[in-house]
Every structure is written in structure tokens, then in C-alpha cells.
Design a protein around this motif. Structure first.
Motif, PDB file in Angstrom:
ATOM      1  N   ASP A 128       2.995  -6.541   6.268  1.00 61.44           N
ATOM      2  CA  ASP A 128       2.845  -5.276   5.740  1.00 61.44           C
ATOM      3  C   ASP A 128       1.573  -4.747   6.261  1.00 61.44           C
ATOM      4  N   ILE A 129       1.681  -3.248   6.524  1.00 63.54           N
ATOM      5  CA  ILE A 129       0.804  -2.402   6.347  1.00 63.54           C
ATOM      6  C   ILE A 129       0.596  -2.093   5.306  1.00 63.54           C
ATOM      7  N   HIS A 130       0.011  -1.570   4.566  1.00 63.19           N
ATOM      8  CA  HIS A 130       0.217   0.145   3.646  1.00 63.19           C
ATOM      9  C   HIS A 130      -1.347   0.607   4.256  1.00 63.19           C
ATOM     10  N   VAL A 131      -1.276   2.255   4.299  1.00 68.75           N
ATOM     11  CA  VAL A 131      -2.200   2.862   4.120  1.00 68.75           C
ATOM     12  C   VAL A 131      -2.185   4.039   3.364  1.00 68.75           C
ATOM     13  N   PRO A 132      -3.486   4.411   3.392  1.00 68.70           N
ATOM     14  CA  PRO A 132      -3.835   5.564   1.972  1.00 68.70           C
ATOM     15  C   PRO A 132      -2.214   6.705   2.559  1.00 68.70           C
TER      16      PRO A 132
END
Length: 303
Positions: A128-132
């Protein structure tokens, strides 16, 4: 303390009590390790929260036991640091587009460092890649703008294609209409020409029949009757189309009008007969009348 003696192979092995002791047990199967979530900064200064899964296998049990204290922890830390290093080389858009190349670079970096530990990294996958939230909103707006742009471009292209198709249709319709009008005019002219020829032939045949009828016995009487009938018919239609009528003084005298018409016909007939006779060449057997010069010469001779 003790020291390393040998590696026990699969199968039956014998150990000397109090002297031999199994210190490390290593599994040669493929091991799956979850890499914990961590923060990383991209090339365009966007902070991401990213985690992954690491697949590895122990290739050399001796190095895995004596080359590093905790091989799984060491590989996990190496994977995290390599991930942060690789993400720092890419911008945010390239991180999403080049995940496969990013995974391959992390695997190569781990294998170079873990060779002396007897461990080989088989593959690495980003989970997973979580961005602001703000960056996510801006990315969503960018995607919507791109979609609206594509929709506008497609709509304009559709309008252009529609206009081109309509223009082509009108052009073809005009061409077909002009060709149809041309063919119609040609057919109409041909029909009129044929009709004129038919009328001319019919009129010629009627004139020939009329001439033959007049040449027969009592033909003049029949012509007088026909002229009288036409005169009466024309007289009955007077003053129907207009209020102004010009009449001769002897309108009621049908006999005089018929005689006048027959006189005109007789004059034309005689004139035509004279012209025809003058045009015919003289016959070779008919004697030629003596000319005036010949008569004068004979009178002088006799005197």
C-alpha cells in the motif's frame, strides 16, 4: 562457549552427549516477511506512507547462522532503507507508474548486501502507498481535469467528424441532384425532339392525305365544306377570351368568306404548279419554238 563443528545433513545424524549441541536451526523454505509501514519522501518532496512484503530464502545455513545475528531483522531493515532510498529518486507520479521497476531495484539492492549473510531475496512487492489527504485531493482534481480535457477533446473531435460527414453528405446529395437534373433535362429534350419529329411526320402525312383528297373528284367541294365548318367554329368563340373584338364588315356572309379562302388556295396552287413546271427540264423529243432572231433572219432573206 564452543565452536562450529559441522552442519547436520538431512537424514539420520549421531551426536555425542555433552560434547555436541545443535546451536542454530535454519529453514531452507521460502520465507515471507512483512515489511512494516514507514514514511518516505519522494523527489518532489511528498511524504508517503508505504509498506511491502519480502520473499527470501536461506541459501547458506552457515552464513545465515554465523554471518549475522538476526537475518530476518537485518533483511527487513535493509529493505526499509533501500525502499526509502529508491523512493527519493522518483517523483510522486512515477512512483505509481513504475512500481515494477521500483520492486526490481529494491530486490537487486538487497541481494548485493545480503550475499554475505547466506540469504537471497527472491522478490519484493509494495502493498500500500498512502498519500497525505491534501495531496490526494489535488491528485483527484488533476484526474478529474484530465478526464474533462479528454471528454472535451473527444466531443470536439466528434463534432468535427459530424460536420465533415454532414458536409460530405450534402456534397454527394448536390452532385447526385445535379446529375439527376442533367439526366432529366437530357431525357426531356430527347422526348421533346421525338415528339416534334412525330408531330412533323403526322403533319406531313396529313398534308399528303389532304393533297390526295383535293386531287380527287369533288375535292374542292369538300375543302369548301371544311373551311365553312372552321369559320363557324371560330366565329362561335369570339368575345370569350377578351372584350375587344375586331370583325370584318361582311362577317355574316359565310359564302363570301369560303370563296375568298378557296381563291387564296387556288392562287397558291397555281403559283406552285408554275414554279414546278419552270423547274422541270425540256424533253428531247419536243420541238423547240423558233427564236426571235431566227424569224428576223428568215424575213430578211425572203425580201
Amino acid at each position: 562457549m564452543g565452536k562450529f563443528h559441522r552442519i547436520l545433513e538431512p537424514g539420520l545424524n549421531f551426536l555425542i552427549p555433552l560434547l555436541d549441541r545443535i546451536r542454530y536451526v535454519q529453514s531452507l523454505k521460502e520465507i515471507v516477511i512483512n515489511v512494516p509501514e514507514q514514511s518516505a519522501v519522494t523527489l518532489d518532496n511528498v511524504t508517503l506512507q508505504i509498506d511491502g512484503v519480502l520473499y527470501l530464502r536461506v541459501m547458506d545455513p552457515y552464513k545465515a547462522s554465523y554471518g549475522v545475528e538476526d537475518p530476518e531483522y537485518a533483511v527487513t531493515q535493509l529493505a526499509q532503507t533501500t525502499m526509502r532510498s529508491e523512493l527519493g529518486k522518483l517523483s510522486l507520479d512515477r512512483v505509481f507508474r513504475e512500481r515494477e521497476s521500483l520492486n526490481a531495484n529494491i530486490v537487486d539492492a538487497i541481494n548485493q548486501a545480503s550475499d554475505c549473510w547466506g540469504i537471497r531475496c527472491l522478490r519484493y512487492e509494495i502493498k500500500d502507498i498512502h498519500v497525505p489527504p491534501r495531496v490526494k485531493e489535488s491528485m483527484q482534481m488533476q484526474v478529474e481535469a484530465e478526464r474533462r480535457k479528454r471528454a472535451t477533446v473527444l466531443e470536439s473531435e466528434g463534432t468535427r467528424e459530424s460536420a465533415i460527414n454532414v458536409a460530405e453528405g450534402q456534397k454527394q446529395a448536390q452532385i447526385l441532384a445535379s446529375e439527376a437534373e442533367k439526366a432529366e433535362q437530357i431525357n426531356k429534350a430527347a422526348g421533346e425532339a421525338n415528339a416534334m419529329l412525330v408531330r412533323a411526320k403526322a403533319k406531313a402525312e396529313a398534308i399528303q392525305l389532304l393533297a390526295a383528297a383535293l386531287a380527287q373528284q369533288h375535292g374542292s367541294a369538300a375543302a369548301s365544306l371544311s373551311v365553312a365548318e372552321q369559320y363557324v367554329s371560330a366565329f362561335s368563340k369570339l368575345a370569350k377570351d377578351s372584350n375587344t373584338v375586331l370583325l370584318p364588315t361582311n362577317t355574316g356572309d359565310v359564302t363570301h368568306m369560303v370563296a375568298q379562302a378557296l381563291g387564296i388556295y387556288t392562287t397558291l396552287t397555281k403559283t406552285q404548279a408554275v414554279k414546278t413546271r419552270d423547274e422541270l427540264p425540256p424533253a428531247h423529243g419536243d420541238p423547240q419554238p423558233p427564236s426571235t432572231e431566227m424569224l428576223k433572219a428568215e424575213q430578211v432573206t425572203s425580201s
